[in-house]
Design a protein around this motif. Structure first.
Motif, PDB file in Angstrom:
ATOM      1  N   THR A 254       3.139   0.214  12.834  1.00  0.00           N
ATOM      2  CA  THR A 254       4.118   1.287  12.702  1.00  0.00           C
ATOM      3  C   THR A 254       3.487   2.456  11.950  1.00  0.00           C
ATOM      4  N   PRO A 255       4.106   3.633  11.990  1.00  0.00           N
ATOM      5  CA  PRO A 255       3.566   4.752  11.202  1.00  0.00           C
ATOM      6  C   PRO A 255       3.469   4.424   9.712  1.00  0.00           C
ATOM      7  N   ARG A 256       4.408   3.661   9.173  1.00  0.00           N
ATOM      8  CA  ARG A 256       4.354   3.270   7.760  1.00  0.00           C
ATOM      9  C   ARG A 256       3.128   2.404   7.494  1.00  0.00           C
ATOM     10  N   GLN A 257       2.870   1.467   8.388  1.00  0.00           N
ATOM     11  CA  GLN A 257       1.703   0.611   8.213  1.00  0.00           C
ATOM     12  C   GLN A 257       0.408   1.410   8.358  1.00  0.00           C
ATOM     13  N   ASP A 258       0.400   2.389   9.249  1.00  0.00           N
ATOM     14  CA  ASP A 258      -0.766   3.263   9.388  1.00  0.00           C
ATOM     15  C   ASP A 258      -1.046   3.996   8.075  1.00  0.00           C
ATOM     16  N   ARG A 259       0.028   4.504   7.441  1.00  0.00           N
ATOM     17  CA  ARG A 259      -0.146   5.193   6.160  1.00  0.00           C
ATOM     18  C   ARG A 259      -0.711   4.253   5.105  1.00  0.00           C
ATOM     19  N   LEU A 260      -0.199   3.003   5.065  1.00  0.00           N
ATOM     20  CA  LEU A 260      -0.715   2.026   4.098  1.00  0.00           C
ATOM     21  C   LEU A 260      -2.200   1.758   4.321  1.00  0.00           C
ATOM     22  N   ILE A 261      -2.603   1.657   5.581  1.00  0.00           N
ATOM     23  CA  ILE A 261      -4.011   1.412   5.896  1.00  0.00           C
ATOM     24  C   ILE A 261      -4.867   2.587   5.442  1.00  0.00           C
ATOM     25  N   ILE A 262      -4.403   3.804   5.704  1.00  0.00           N
ATOM     26  CA  ILE A 262      -5.155   4.996   5.318  1.00  0.00           C
ATOM     27  C   ILE A 262      -5.285   5.092   3.804  1.00  0.00           C
ATOM     28  N   ILE A 263      -4.185   4.835   3.096  1.00  0.00           N
ATOM     29  CA  ILE A 263      -4.217   4.884   1.632  1.00  0.00           C
ATOM     30  C   ILE A 263      -5.198   3.851   1.090  1.00  0.00           C
ATOM     31  N   LYS A 264      -5.144   2.639   1.638  1.00  0.00           N
ATOM     32  CA  LYS A 264      -6.032   1.570   1.176  1.00  0.00           C
ATOM     33  C   LYS A 264      -7.497   1.921   1.427  1.00  0.00           C
ATOM     34  N   THR A 265      -7.801   2.476   2.581  1.00  0.00           N
ATOM     35  CA  THR A 265      -9.201   2.806   2.885  1.00  0.00           C
ATOM     36  C   THR A 265      -9.708   3.967   2.029  1.00  0.00           C
ATOM     37  N   ARG A 266      -8.816   4.869   1.643  1.00  0.00           N
ATOM     38  CA  ARG A 266      -9.239   5.971   0.773  1.00  0.00           C
ATOM     39  C   ARG A 266      -9.472   5.481  -0.646  1.00  0.00           C
ATOM     40  N   ARG A 267      -8.644   4.540  -1.095  1.00  0.00           N
ATOM     41  CA  ARG A 267      -8.792   4.020  -2.458  1.00  0.00           C
ATOM     42  C   ARG A 267     -10.023   3.137  -2.592  1.00  0.00           C
ATOM     43  N   THR A 268     -10.288   2.337  -1.583  1.00  0.00           N
ATOM     44  CA  THR A 268     -11.442   1.434  -1.609  1.00  0.00           C
ATOM     45  C   THR A 268     -12.253   1.641  -0.329  1.00  0.00           C
TER      46      THR A 268
ATOM     47  N   PHE B 158     -15.160   0.926   0.591  1.00  0.00           N
ATOM     48  CA  PHE B 158     -16.079  -0.109   1.056  1.00  0.00           C
ATOM     49  C   PHE B 158     -15.363  -1.428   1.353  1.00  0.00           C
ATOM     50  N   ALA B 159     -14.036  -1.385   1.427  1.00  0.00           N
ATOM     51  CA  ALA B 159     -13.277  -2.588   1.753  1.00  0.00           C
ATOM     52  C   ALA B 159     -13.496  -2.943   3.220  1.00  0.00           C
ATOM     53  N   THR B 160     -13.533  -4.237   3.491  1.00  0.00           N
ATOM     54  CA  THR B 160     -13.713  -4.677   4.870  1.00  0.00           C
ATOM     55  C   THR B 160     -12.371  -4.661   5.585  1.00  0.00           C
ATOM     56  N   ALA B 161     -12.429  -4.759   6.893  1.00  0.00           N
ATOM     57  CA  ALA B 161     -11.204  -4.777   7.684  1.00  0.00           C
ATOM     58  C   ALA B 161     -10.347  -5.983   7.324  1.00  0.00           C
ATOM     59  N   ARG B 162     -10.976  -7.103   7.029  1.00  0.00           N
ATOM     60  CA  ARG B 162     -10.229  -8.314   6.643  1.00  0.00           C
ATOM     61  C   ARG B 162      -9.476  -8.110   5.321  1.00  0.00           C
ATOM     62  N   HIS B 163     -10.105  -7.427   4.353  1.00  0.00           N
ATOM     63  CA  HIS B 163      -9.422  -7.159   3.080  1.00  0.00           C
ATOM     64  C   HIS B 163      -8.224  -6.228   3.305  1.00  0.00           C
ATOM     65  N   ILE B 164      -8.424  -5.212   4.113  1.00  0.00           N
ATOM     66  CA  ILE B 164      -7.323  -4.279   4.404  1.00  0.00           C
ATOM     67  C   ILE B 164      -6.213  -5.003   5.154  1.00  0.00           C
ATOM     68  N   GLN B 165      -6.610  -5.890   6.062  1.00  0.00           N
ATOM     69  CA  GLN B 165      -5.627  -6.668   6.812  1.00  0.00           C
ATOM     70  C   GLN B 165      -4.793  -7.539   5.867  1.00  0.00           C
ATOM     71  N   LYS B 166      -5.449  -8.174   4.910  1.00  0.00           N
ATOM     72  CA  LYS B 166      -4.732  -9.022   3.956  1.00  0.00           C
ATOM     73  C   LYS B 166      -3.785  -8.183   3.100  1.00  0.00           C
ATOM     74  N   ASP B 167      -4.246  -7.011   2.647  1.00  0.00           N
ATOM     75  CA  ASP B 167      -3.387  -6.137   1.854  1.00  0.00           C
ATOM     76  C   ASP B 167      -2.184  -5.659   2.664  1.00  0.00           C
ATOM     77  N   LEU B 168      -2.397  -5.390   3.931  1.00  0.00           N
ATOM     78  CA  LEU B 168      -1.290  -4.980   4.801  1.00  0.00           C
ATOM     79  C   LEU B 168      -0.281  -6.110   4.939  1.00  0.00           C
ATOM     80  N   GLN B 169      -0.788  -7.326   5.088  1.00  0.00           N
ATOM     81  CA  GLN B 169       0.112  -8.468   5.192  1.00  0.00           C
ATOM     82  C   GLN B 169       0.903  -8.649   3.897  1.00  0.00           C
ATOM     83  N   ASP B 170       0.238  -8.502   2.762  1.00  0.00           N
ATOM     84  CA  ASP B 170       0.921  -8.652   1.475  1.00  0.00           C
ATOM     85  C   ASP B 170       1.982  -7.574   1.286  1.00  0.00           C
ATOM     86  N   ALA B 171       1.693  -6.352   1.741  1.00  0.00           N
ATOM     87  CA  ALA B 171       2.616  -5.241   1.541  1.00  0.00           C
ATOM     88  C   ALA B 171       3.816  -5.299   2.484  1.00  0.00           C
ATOM     89  N   THR B 172       3.594  -5.782   3.705  1.00  0.00           N
ATOM     90  CA  THR B 172       4.677  -5.741   4.695  1.00  0.00           C
ATOM     91  C   THR B 172       5.251  -7.107   5.016  1.00  0.00           C
TER      92      THR B 172
END
Length: 103
Positions: free
Chosen positions: A64-78, A80-94
């Motif tokens: 969703t657009p909300r999840q897209d924003r969360l992904i963008i925020i996470k990648t800007r903050r970290t 060098f995070a891997t896709a798996r780490h971002i995926q886990k954070d997305l799961q935790d957030a949503t």
């Protein structure tokens, strides 16, 4: 040969010529496009009564657009995070699990 969309004027002309009784071969010569384009435009006009292009269906969104924003925020903050780490954070957030193939 590169594909290009017909202009609305061309589509209207195709419809008018067909309504006047012109055959598709004659319309092809007048418009300068292939017969397959003409044969796709005419049934669409008969079906919908419109000469405008339909919106492309495209593939369904996975996030969703909300999840897209969360992904963008996470990648800007970290950065060098891997896709798996971002995926886990997305799961935790949503609370939902999405497979992120590409960022």
């Amino acid at each position: 040969m590169q594909r290009q969309h017909l202009s609305s004027d061309q589509v209207e002309m195709i419809v008018r010529l067909e309504q006047r009784g012109e055959c598709q071969v004659d319309i092809v010569d007048l418009i300068g496009t292939s017969q397959s384009v003409i044969s796709r435009v005419l049934p669409r006009f008969r079906e919908t009564g419109l000469v405008i292009r339909r919106l492309g269906s495209g593939s369904n969104r996975k996030t969703t657009p909300r999840q897209d924003r969360l992904i963008i925020i996470k990648t800007r903050r970290t950065p060098f995070a891997t896709a798996r780490h971002i995926q886990k954070d997305l799961q935790d957030a949503t609370g939902l699990w999405y497979l992120i193939k590409q960022l």
